[in-house]
Write an enzyme that holds these catalytic residues in place. Sequence first.
Site, short mmCIF file in Angstrom:
data_model
loop_
_atom_site.label_atom_id
_atom_site.label_comp_id
_atom_site.label_asym_id
_atom_site.label_seq_id
_atom_site.Cartn_x
_atom_site.Cartn_y
_atom_site.Cartn_z
CE1 TYR A 168 21.76 13.31 11.82
CE2 TYR A 168 23.51 12.88 10.22
CZ TYR A 168 22.16 12.90 10.56
OH TYR A 168 21.22 12.51 9.63
CE LYS A 172 20.52 9.87 12.06
NZ LYS A 172 19.13 9.39 12.26
CB THR A 203 14.09 18.18 4.85
OG1 THR A 203 15.46 17.91 5.19
CG2 THR A 203 13.50 16.95 4.15
#
Length: 265
Positions: A168, A172, A203
Amino acid sequence: MNNHQQSPAQATNAGHESDSKVLVVTGAGSGIGQAVAQAALAAGFRVVLAGRREAELAAVAAGSIHALVVPTDVCDPEAVEALFTRAVEHFGRVDILFNNAGIFGPSGSVEEISLADWNATLTVNLTGSMLCAAAAIRVMKAQRPQGGRIINNGSISAHSPRPKSAAYTVSKHAISGLTKSIELDGRAFGISCGQIDIGNTATDMMATLDVNSGALQADGTLLVEPTFSVQEAARTVLFMAGLPANANIGQLVITASGMPFIGRG
């Protein structure tokens, strides 16, 4: 007030008048994408909602005449081209792309991650963003008046990684390079590009980090980190989207107050 009008409060929430600009939102079925799509519709934008699950997209659109639902896999070049073709056929142009679709990917340091999981994460987060940006730029160059804006959803991991998030984090960091390259290459065509790096919106993705009573910290401890409303993140995206063509925010960081970002761990 009819469906074609917006209140002063709605215009303020968008940062500036939307002038019925056409906004494409990827990953619009949930999380930040959902919040941005809903806020944009309320502010008077015409919104193209893209994502893998048609039912979720339709629920977000809620029957608005200013919404177009286009089920799309951002990893599929043909599907991405079809998305922007539909947007132009329906609304006539594309003014803004919010490049938002993404996944957190596998939890693990470099030696623990399978090649398949690594590739899957980069394919969605990086290649998907590139494909959508490329299709948007082709439209923005060809349309009259020429130009537009791309907003990439990065992450605070583009600045400081979490432990065991190599795939990840790399994706990014790469988004930051993509953002700067688009901004440079699009300059001659009136196309600007900026990046929003968001930390700890409330979220489902953030909830998965706290599933075992906290997110892993650099010192090995678990900490339930503070979060902030996803609607505030959406409001910030719309501020960036509503800037006049002669202004651009290259990179913006918004986090929950008190989260362990500066001096993590």
